[in-house]
Design a protein around this motif. Structure first.
Motif, short mmCIF file in Angstrom:
data_model
loop_
_atom_site.label_atom_id
_atom_site.label_comp_id
_atom_site.label_asym_id
_atom_site.label_seq_id
_atom_site.Cartn_x
_atom_site.Cartn_y
_atom_site.Cartn_z
N LEU A 88 0.82 -1.21 0.00
CA LEU A 88 0.00 0.00 0.00
C LEU A 88 0.86 1.26 0.00
N PHE A 89 1.99 1.24 0.71
CA PHE A 89 2.89 2.40 0.81
C PHE A 89 4.31 2.00 0.41
N PHE A 90 4.74 1.94 -0.77
CA PHE A 90 4.30 2.51 -2.02
C PHE A 90 4.64 1.58 -3.16
N TYR A 94 -0.76 2.62 -7.97
CA TYR A 94 -1.62 3.76 -7.64
C TYR A 94 -0.94 4.68 -6.62
N SER A 95 -0.50 4.11 -5.51
CA SER A 95 0.15 4.92 -4.47
C SER A 95 1.53 5.37 -4.90
N SER A 96 2.20 4.56 -5.71
CA SER A 96 3.51 4.94 -6.24
C SER A 96 3.40 6.19 -7.13
N LEU A 146 -4.08 8.70 1.48
CA LEU A 146 -4.15 7.40 0.79
C LEU A 146 -5.03 6.42 1.58
N TRP A 147 -4.83 6.37 2.88
CA TRP A 147 -5.61 5.46 3.71
C TRP A 147 -7.09 5.86 3.70
N ARG A 148 -7.34 7.16 3.74
CA ARG A 148 -8.71 7.63 3.73
C ARG A 148 -9.41 7.29 2.40
#
Length: 196
Positions: A88-90, A94-96, A146-148
Motif C-alpha cells: 500500500l505504501f508505495f 496507484y500509491s507509487s 491514501l488510507w482515507r
C-alpha cells in the motif's frame, strides 16, 4: 467495621519526582523515526496514521484476511497484489504514482520508495530542520489521504485519481504548516517554501 489499614511502609528518605518517574516509566528503545512521525508541524491525526503505518498496525486486507475476517486480501487500488503495508505504501502503482507526484512537487530526487525508508531519509538528510519538518508533514498527509481514499473506496465505492489525492495532500500540508508556522525560518527556507 474497622477501617482498612494501609500496609505500605513509608521510608524516611526524601521522595524525588524524577526518581519516581524513572521507576514508573519503563525503558524503551529509541526509534529512528519519532521526530518525523511526531513532528511539531504535523497534523496530529496524520501523525497517528503514519505511526500506525510504520508499525504495520493498520487493518489492511492482508491483515484482516490472516484473521479470517475477510475472504480475500487483494489491494483495493490495483486489485492485483495482496494489500499489505509494504504494498500500500508505495509498491502499488496507484500509491507509487501519488508518491512520484509529491516528489516532483517538492523537487525531491530520493530513490527510497518504501515508507520506512522514506521516513529514514527525511531524518538523515542534510537539510535544515524546517525543510525536514515540512517533508514530514507532507509524507504524513500523503499516508493519511491514501488510507482515507482506500477506506472510501471500500465503503462508498468511489475512488479518487492519484492527482486528486496529491492535491488534498498539498492543501492539508500548506494549511497546517501556515497555522503553526515556526518563529524562526531562514530567508532561504522561506523562499523554498513559497515556491511549493
Amino acid at each position: 467495621m474497622k477501617p482498612l489499614v494501609n500496609t505500605v511502609m513509608f521510608t524516611h528518605r526524601k521522595y524525588k519526582i524524577a526518581k519516581g518517574y524513572i521507576l514508573l516509566n519503563s525503558v524503551h528503545d529509541r526509534v529512528n523515526w519519532s521526530k518525523e512521525v511526531w513532528g511539531r508541524l504535523n497534523t496530529p491525526k496524520h501523525s497517528f496514521m503514519l505511526w500506525l503505518a510504520i508499525q504495520d498496525r493498520l487493518k489492511t486486507k492482508a491483515r484482516l484476511h490472516s484473521f479470517n475476517i475477510l475472504p480475500e486480501a487483494k489491494c483495493q487500488f490495483c486489485k492485483v497484489a495482496d494489500e499489505t503495508i509494504t504494498h500500500l505504501f508505495f509498491d502499488c502503482p496507484y500509491s507509487s504514482d501519488c508518491l512520484q507526484q509529491v516528489k516532483n512537487w517538492v523537487c525531491w530526487s530520493i530513490t527510497a520508495s518504501q515508507l520506512p525508508g522514506i521516513v529514514r531519509v527525511i531524518g538523515r538528510m542534510k537539510a535544515t530542520r524546517f525543510r525536514k519538518m515540512v517533508l514530514s508533514v507532507i509524507m504524513a498527509a500523503l499516508v493519511y489521504h491514501l488510507w482515507r481514499v482506500r477506506n472510501e473506496s471500500i465503503w462508498l465505492s468511489s475512488l479518487d485519481n492519484p492527482t486528486s489525492i496529491v492535491q488534498k495532500t498539498k492543501a492539508a500540508s500548506k494549511i497546517r504548516i501556515q497555522s503553526v508556522w515556526p518563529k524562526k525560518v531562514s530567508a532561504k527556507d522561506l523562499e523554498w517554501y513559497t515556491v511549493l
